[in-house]
Design a protein around this motif. Structure first.
Motif, mmCIF file in Angstrom:
data_model
loop_
_atom_site.group_PDB
_atom_site.id
_atom_site.type_symbol
_atom_site.label_atom_id
_atom_site.label_comp_id
_atom_site.label_asym_id
_atom_site.label_seq_id
_atom_site.Cartn_x
_atom_site.Cartn_y
_atom_site.Cartn_z
ATOM 1 N N LYS A 1 -11.044 -0.532 0.871
ATOM 2 C CA LYS A 1 -10.374 0.041 -0.290
ATOM 3 C C LYS A 1 -10.389 -0.954 -1.449
ATOM 4 C CE LYS A 1 -8.754 3.969 1.491
ATOM 5 N NZ LYS A 1 -9.117 5.294 0.941
ATOM 6 N N VAL B 1 -8.611 -2.544 -4.753
ATOM 7 C CA VAL B 1 -7.213 -2.776 -5.086
ATOM 8 C C VAL B 1 -7.125 -3.637 -6.342
ATOM 9 C CG1 VAL B 1 -7.154 -4.714 -3.452
ATOM 10 C CG2 VAL B 1 -5.018 -3.714 -4.253
ATOM 11 N N ALA C 1 0.838 -1.206 0.000
ATOM 12 C CA ALA C 1 0.000 0.000 0.000
ATOM 13 C C ALA C 1 0.869 1.251 0.000
ATOM 14 C CB ALA C 1 -0.905 -0.001 1.225
ATOM 15 N N GLN D 1 -2.314 -1.619 -6.840
ATOM 16 C CA GLN D 1 -2.860 -0.258 -6.868
ATOM 17 C C GLN D 1 -4.080 -0.168 -5.979
ATOM 18 O OE1 GLN D 1 -3.659 0.279 -11.033
ATOM 19 N NE2 GLN D 1 -1.508 0.562 -11.588
ATOM 20 N N PHE D 2 -3.997 0.661 -4.930
ATOM 21 C CA PHE D 2 -5.091 0.875 -4.005
ATOM 22 C C PHE D 2 -5.814 2.170 -4.385
ATOM 23 C CE2 PHE D 2 -2.268 -1.958 -1.866
ATOM 24 C CZ PHE D 2 -3.058 -2.718 -1.009
#
Length: 369
Positions: free
Chosen positions: A346, A348, A334, A367-368
């Motif tokens: 979140k 992701v 993260a 990718q968050f």
């Protein structure tokens, strides 16, 4: 990947059917399965195979990792080799063994074996033996052993071949892990002692308990160990290590279970296939898998949602739509701005790496958002 390689077996788990080898030509260990071994070495155990030099092809498994295939075990004079009994004459007291590690047949005498059951047919049985080159150029075997205790118990005098007659009307009968859902056989322990015997000894994991007869009236029959006697399951992922297409059952290796996981399915599964499923622990403590489907594979990109995150331990899990098993991730994936905050909920996008026991984890570059 193509070509022939040479390496040394580092480990082999004969009961689970997989192992690892190393080769100076390849970076990292290479996994191989029982199906990759020669036909005459399918039942060998770790003490025999570990440290052996092997030649092999390199292929790519379902998880994207390199796997050894078409393995050949090399041997020198005086080595123990794996082989198959080609012929045996009880009357003449000798026979011959063939081995994929050797050229030519290896002669053995009855006295090279422990006492056998009268009239036993050794043809086709798997053995390991030490091979000597005689002055006349012929090969001679000594110190012959069967590759597994299962084979030895079936052939050797004094070995356990079920429990025969007695203990009621039928005794224990033959013990066979048929796993067709009938539990301990229709006879169970039945009326009056041991009833008709164990019948074909199955694990019967279809919700009907330990078979139709159970352990007599009101015993473990229908409703005995059924769904009320098991946990309700958890999502998991694993790798198929064996599948019997004739009987429609197999076994998985799964990091969430201490032993191999039984599953039943009419869909054919190849050894090495990655599957996700619901893992249940039966009341007898044995794990089983239901609701099988294709699992999360190495090198593939997925989008999911952070389901849990343990800030103090520095890791969490991502749920993926349509998959019962979650994906592990380390908080270092993260962005720094999010590492000390709440990641739960979140979205992701990430690429997966799958371990040898089927566990999936997110790789760098996630990718968050």
């Amino acid at each position: 990947m193509a070509g022939r390689y040479s390496g040394v077996v580092k480990s082999w788990n004969g009961s689970k059917g997989y192992g690892f080898l190393s080769s100076p030509q390849i970076t990292g260990d290479v996994m191989f399965l029982r199906s990759h071994l020669p036909a005459d070495a399918k039942e060998v155990r770790g003490k025999f195979l570990e440290g052996k030099t092997v030649n092999f092809d390199l292929t790519t498994g379902p998880d994207g990792r390199a796997q050894g295939a078409n393995m050949q075990i090399t041997a020198a004079e005086g080595d123990f080799v794996a082989g198959e009994v080609k012929s045996y004459s009880e009357r003449h007291g000798y026979g011959f063994i063939t081995s994929s590690s050797l050229k030519g047949e290896v002669r053995f005498n009855r006295t090279d074996l422990d006492a056998l059951l009268p009239g036993v047919d050794l043809k086709g049985e798997l053995v390991i033996c030490k091979v000597l080159l005689m002055p006349d150029g012929k090969l001679r075997a000594e110190k012959i052993m069967f590759q597994s205790s299962k084979i030895a118990n079936r052939l050797k005098a004094g070995g356990m071949m079920g429990f025969g007659k007695g203990g009621g009307k039928g005794g224990f009968g033959q013990m066979d892990y048929g796993m067709d859902g009938n539990g301990f056989g229709k006879g169970g322990f039945g009326k009056g002692g041991f009833g008709q015997g164990y019948g074909m000894m199955d694990y019967g994991m279809d919700g009907n308990g330990f078979g139709k007869g159970g352990f007599g009236k009101g015993g473990f029959g229908k409703g005995g160990f059924g769904d009320d006697g098991r946990d309700q399951g958890q999502g998991a992922q694993g790798i198929v290590i064996a599948y019997n297409s004739g009987k429609g059952y197999g076994f998985l290796k799964c990091g969430k279970a201490d032993s191999d996981v039984y599953f039943k399915s009419q869909d054919a599964y190849q050894e090495g296939a990655i599957v996700s499923f619901t893992l249940k622990i039966n009341k007898d403590g044995k794990p089983s898998a239901i609701n099988l489907q294709p699992g999360i594979s190495s090198g593939q990109t997925y989008t999911g949602t952070v389901k849990t995150f343990l800030d103090t331990k520095g890791y969490g899990f991502i749920s993926v739509p349509g998959q019962p098993s979650d994906v592990y991730f380390n908080k270092d994936l993260a962005p720094a701005a999010l590492q000390n905050g709440s990641l739960v909920g979140k979205s992701v996008r990430f690429t997966v790496q799958v371990s040898a026991d089927g566990k999936a984890r997110a790789e760098q570059g996630a990718q968050f958002y």
